[in-house]
Design a protein around this motif. Structure first.
Motif, short mmCIF file in Angstrom:
data_model
loop_
_atom_site.label_atom_id
_atom_site.label_comp_id
_atom_site.label_asym_id
_atom_site.label_seq_id
_atom_site.Cartn_x
_atom_site.Cartn_y
_atom_site.Cartn_z
N ALA A 63 0.83 -1.20 0.00
CA ALA A 63 0.00 0.00 0.00
C ALA A 63 0.86 1.25 0.00
O ALA A 63 0.48 2.28 -0.57
CB ALA A 63 -0.93 -0.01 1.20
N GLN A 64 2.02 1.19 0.63
CA GLN A 64 2.92 2.34 0.67
C GLN A 64 3.82 2.42 -0.55
O GLN A 64 4.35 3.49 -0.87
CB GLN A 64 3.81 2.27 1.93
N PHE A 65 3.99 1.30 -1.24
CA PHE A 65 4.85 1.26 -2.44
C PHE A 65 4.07 0.62 -3.60
O PHE A 65 4.35 -0.50 -4.02
CB PHE A 65 6.13 0.47 -2.14
N PRO A 66 3.10 1.35 -4.15
CA PRO A 66 2.22 0.77 -5.17
C PRO A 66 2.64 1.03 -6.61
O PRO A 66 2.00 0.50 -7.53
CB PRO A 66 0.89 1.48 -4.89
N LEU A 67 3.67 1.84 -6.82
CA LEU A 67 3.98 2.31 -8.18
C LEU A 67 4.99 1.40 -8.88
O LEU A 67 6.13 1.25 -8.42
CB LEU A 67 4.53 3.73 -8.13
N PRO A 68 4.62 0.78 -10.01
CA PRO A 68 5.59 -0.05 -10.74
C PRO A 68 6.62 0.82 -11.46
O PRO A 68 6.29 1.56 -12.38
CB PRO A 68 4.70 -0.81 -11.74
N VAL A 69 7.86 0.75 -11.00
CA VAL A 69 8.95 1.53 -11.59
C VAL A 69 9.73 0.70 -12.59
O VAL A 69 10.24 1.21 -13.59
CB VAL A 69 9.87 2.06 -10.46
N GLY A 70 9.83 -0.58 -12.34
CA GLY A 70 10.50 -1.53 -13.21
C GLY A 70 10.15 -2.92 -12.73
O GLY A 70 9.49 -3.08 -11.71
N LEU B 192 10.67 -3.72 -9.02
CA LEU B 192 10.99 -2.46 -8.36
C LEU B 192 9.72 -1.63 -8.24
O LEU B 192 9.04 -1.35 -9.24
CB LEU B 192 12.04 -1.70 -9.16
N TRP B 193 9.40 -1.23 -7.01
CA TRP B 193 8.17 -0.51 -6.72
C TRP B 193 8.49 0.81 -6.02
O TRP B 193 9.38 0.88 -5.18
CB TRP B 193 7.25 -1.37 -5.85
N GLY B 194 7.74 1.84 -6.39
CA GLY B 194 8.00 3.17 -5.87
C GLY B 194 7.00 3.59 -4.81
O GLY B 194 5.85 3.13 -4.77
N SER B 195 7.42 4.53 -3.98
CA SER B 195 6.59 5.06 -2.91
C SER B 195 5.43 5.88 -3.47
O SER B 195 5.55 6.55 -4.49
CB SER B 195 7.43 5.94 -1.98
N GLN B 196 4.30 5.84 -2.78
CA GLN B 196 3.16 6.64 -3.17
C GLN B 196 3.44 8.14 -3.05
O GLN B 196 2.69 8.96 -3.59
CB GLN B 196 1.95 6.29 -2.30
N ALA B 197 4.54 8.51 -2.38
CA ALA B 197 4.90 9.91 -2.23
C ALA B 197 5.61 10.47 -3.45
O ALA B 197 5.76 11.69 -3.58
CB ALA B 197 5.79 10.10 -1.00
N LEU B 198 6.06 9.62 -4.39
CA LEU B 198 6.87 10.09 -5.50
C LEU B 198 6.15 11.08 -6.42
O LEU B 198 6.75 12.10 -6.79
CB LEU B 198 7.39 8.89 -6.31
N PRO B 199 4.90 10.85 -6.83
CA PRO B 199 4.27 11.83 -7.73
C PRO B 199 4.21 13.24 -7.16
O PRO B 199 4.55 14.20 -7.87
CB PRO B 199 2.86 11.25 -7.94
N SER B 200 3.82 13.40 -5.90
CA SER B 200 3.73 14.75 -5.33
C SER B 200 5.11 15.39 -5.24
O SER B 200 5.25 16.61 -5.41
CB SER B 200 3.07 14.71 -3.95
N ARG B 201 6.14 14.59 -5.00
CA ARG B 201 7.49 15.14 -4.95
C ARG B 201 7.93 15.61 -6.35
O ARG B 201 8.61 16.64 -6.47
CB ARG B 201 8.46 14.08 -4.41
N ILE B 202 7.56 14.86 -7.38
CA ILE B 202 7.89 15.28 -8.74
C ILE B 202 7.12 16.54 -9.11
O ILE B 202 7.68 17.48 -9.72
CB ILE B 202 7.62 14.14 -9.73
N TYR B 203 5.84 16.61 -8.74
CA TYR B 203 5.07 17.81 -9.01
C TYR B 203 5.70 19.03 -8.35
O TYR B 203 5.77 20.12 -8.94
CB TYR B 203 3.63 17.65 -8.53
N GLN B 204 6.17 18.87 -7.14
CA GLN B 204 6.83 19.98 -6.46
C GLN B 204 8.15 20.33 -7.13
O GLN B 204 8.56 21.50 -7.17
CB GLN B 204 7.05 19.63 -4.98
N GLY B 205 8.81 19.31 -7.67
CA GLY B 205 10.04 19.58 -8.41
C GLY B 205 9.78 20.42 -9.64
O GLY B 205 10.57 21.32 -9.98
N VAL B 206 8.67 20.17 -10.32
CA VAL B 206 8.28 21.00 -11.45
C VAL B 206 7.94 22.41 -10.98
O VAL B 206 8.35 23.41 -11.59
CB VAL B 206 7.07 20.38 -12.19
N ALA B 207 7.22 22.50 -9.86
CA ALA B 207 6.79 23.81 -9.35
C ALA B 207 7.97 24.70 -9.00
O ALA B 207 7.94 25.92 -9.22
CB ALA B 207 5.89 23.62 -8.13
#
Length: 613
Positions: free
Chosen positions: A364-371, A374-389
């Motif tokens: 539940a905390q690592f739902p994103l298929p990265v490879g 390899l699974w990514g944290s659910q926090a990654l999208p918001s961190r990327i959005y902030q990186g764009v901001a």
């Protein structure tokens, strides 16, 4: 040649029906297209029953298709006319395939709502299978090849549609499938005696509803086009431009060339590329997923190109991006940075990934298929959005191609519709097109063997990227993004490209308004900026740079980093598609561009277009 034009009365009705949409609501008029000949028809197929005008099939997104084939008795020693039936049906829409059927197959058939049955001879076994399927009380379309079945199987009158395939050949069966889906119209007839003894006289059906598949000549192209394309692709393969690929050339709504070349990867015992092989579209995702979603939202009143980024994205309010107009953003002149390799900040000095953001197992905390694995944290999208901001704007105005806004559009689609981006585009566009392979995270729907691998990633994922998106930022977003992540076949991509060429119309439905298509494929800032709204346009001083020497200013398309490409030439009513994985095994392979393969393919197609008669 068994192709002909529709009868004038039917063609006139179809032309009026196709062009009945009101244009110009936003000041953009749908652009005039090159004159398109009337839809192809076939005399090889006679439609003898068509209850409620079931044929050609409509609303593909509501159908659960099953194809049932019955084997002829060995002693008959007749060709299996329906050997490729299931494959031909899948060219138009997803379908399951059953030979028999066996008792174990009945559960699958019950879950279907439209059955396509091919009967080889009309004997006792055919009658038994016909009874089985009629008992399921599903809509049933029957293909009959033996004329005796029309008189010996009175049960055919209970079917929703019956097509008499007048030749026991692969081509005739293929044309029957095209009639089924409206790629071709049926004008075949039966003798008066057979009509009286069987199901009556034949009925006409219309074509031109969806793509047809025929010869170059039928599409108004030179007959030597396949030989020229074969030569181009052979030279590119010999030069090592890519391991393999798929090519489609279509004109006047007819796929005149659809071929696969080479192998899936540069490895021993590599699988050959088939028409069913899926490719990573890379930046083609921008105009095959993000852009259709925005255009559809615009038609629904949920988006306008004059919106600002601050109005669409709450995390951009108060930043230097809040007042950027989407019209400038979509044409890549809003001063956004090209991209940032966000993944690099998640790799520790020794090369290991930061464990608080990546795991080898999903949860539940690592739902994103990265490879794979390899699974990514659910926090990654918001961190990327902030990186764009927080990313700085370019200091100088002007055209700079950027991924950034396309990475954010899925967020807006979710906010505007309440649906996930991939679900919205499937429901609104891909499903109605019958484009069953177009989608994100293909391993959820297809075996690994059907997907062409891309690069060996030695820095981030530390393995061959196979079945997951090549782009690192898209991978950190779970494989679903507006800038990269879409996979599919050239055949299914062709349906979407034809939708663009037919001004948002396909399969009897107006999926995108003509004036919306006209606005997005225009060039609002020419000559200082060649881009359309999302779409690429020919470089004015050198069209061969991204299109072809003979490409018109009205043409449009896009490229993808992995070696993908399509381009539409409205003046000739044609388009080309090239899907490759030129980054296998490394992105350092630039031969695809050096050899000018994409431009050469488009130029060949344009030069092959014959003058209208």
């Amino acid at each position: 040649m068994r192709y002909s034009s529709l009868p004038r009365s039917l063609a006139t009705w179809l032309l009026c029906w196709l062009t009945s949409s009101c244009l110009g609501a936003c000041g953009y008029q749908a652009q005039p297209q090159a004159a398109r000949p009337l839809a192809l028809t076939t005399t090889r197929v006679a439609v003898l029953r068509n209850v409620g005008e079931l044929l050609p099939l409509q609303q593909l997104d509501t159908l659960r298709l099953a194809v049932v084939q019955v084997q002829a008795r060995p002693e008959r020693q007749v060709p299996n006319f329906s050997q490729y039936l299931a494959q031909d049906v899948r060219d138009y829409a997803p379908a399951i395939s059953i030979v028999g059927p066996r008792p174990a197959d009945m559960a699958q058939l019950r879950r279907s709502n439209l059955l396509v049955l091919a009967l080889p001879e009309g004997g006792a076994h055919d009658r038994a299978v016909l009874h089985q399927l009629l008992a399921l009380r599903k809509k049933l379309v029957v293909l009959v090849c033996d004329s005796t079945a029309l008189t010996t199987l009175p049960e055919l009158r209970q079917a929703a549609a019956v097509m008499f395939v007048k030749e026991r050949s692969r081509q005739a069966c293929n044309q029957a499938v095209q009639v089924l889906f409206g790629g071709m119209g049926a004008v075949g007839q039966v003798s008066p005696a057979l009509a009286q003894a069987g199901l009556g006289t034949a009925q006409l059906t219309r074509g031109g509803l969806r793509l047809a598949y025929a010869s170059p000549q039928a599409a108004g192209l030179r007959p030597d086009l396949p030989k020229l394309v074969d030569s181009l692709m052979s030279q590119a393969l010999e030069a090592g431009a890519f391991p393999g690929g798929q090519v489609i050339v279509a004109r006047h709504g007819v796929v005149a060339l659809s071929r696969s070349y080479g192998v899936q990867q540069l490895a021993s015992a590599a699988q050959p590329v088939l028409s069913s092989t899926l490719y990573d579209f890379a930046s083609l995702t921008k105009i095959t997923a993000a852009l259709p979603a925005l255009m559809r939202l615009q038609d629904l009143g949920l988006f306008k190109p004059d919106y600002t980024m601050g109005a669409m994205f709450d995390f951009l309010k108060g930043t230097d991006k809040q007042d950027l107009r989407l019209r400038d953003v979509l044409t890549h002149q809003a001063r956004l940075k090209p991209f940032i390799p966000f993944w690099q900040s998640y790799v520790q000095p020794g090369g290991r990934l930061r464990s608080q953001f990546f795991r080898s197992d999903s949860s539940a905390q690592f739902p994103l298929p990265v490879g794979q694995g390899l699974w990514g944290s659910q926090a990654l999208p918001s961190r990327i959005y902030q990186g764009v901001a927080t990313s700085p704007l370019n200091t100088q105005p002007g055209y700079v191609y950027s991924d950034f806004s396309f990475m954010l559009y899925p967020y807006y689609v979710q906010r505007a519709t309440g649906q996930a981006f991939d679900q919205f585009i499937e429901k609104e566009i891909y499903g109605p097109l019958g484009a069953g392979t177009l989608g994100f995270n293909p391993l959820r729907r297809f075996p690994l063997s059907r997907i062409a691998p891309t690069e060996y990633d030695s820095l981030f994922r530390k393995k061959l990227v196979h079945g997951t998106v090549h782009d690192e930022n898209a991978a950190m977003l779970g494989g679903v993004s507006g800038h990269a992540g879409l996979f599919g076949t050239a055949n299914d991509l062709a349906k979407l490209v034809q939708l663009f060429l037919w001004q948002g119309h396909y399969g009897g439905r107006q999926l995108i308004k003509p004036e919306t298509m006209a606005e997005y494929t225009s060039c609002p800032f020419c000559p200082t900026n060649r881009r359309g709204l999302g779409f690429d346009k020919p470089e004015p001083k050198n069209p061969a740079l991204n299109a072809a020497r003979s490409a018109s200013p009205r043409s449009f398309g896009h490229t993808g980093f992995t070696g993908t490409y399509f381009w539409v030439e409205p003046d000739q009513d044609l388009f080309v598609i090239l899907l490759t994985n030129r980054v296998n095994p490394t992105r350092r392979n630039g031969k695809l561009g050096e050899l000018g393969v994409r431009s050469a393919l488009l130029q060949l197609a344009i030069e092959s277009a014959l003058p209208e008669q």
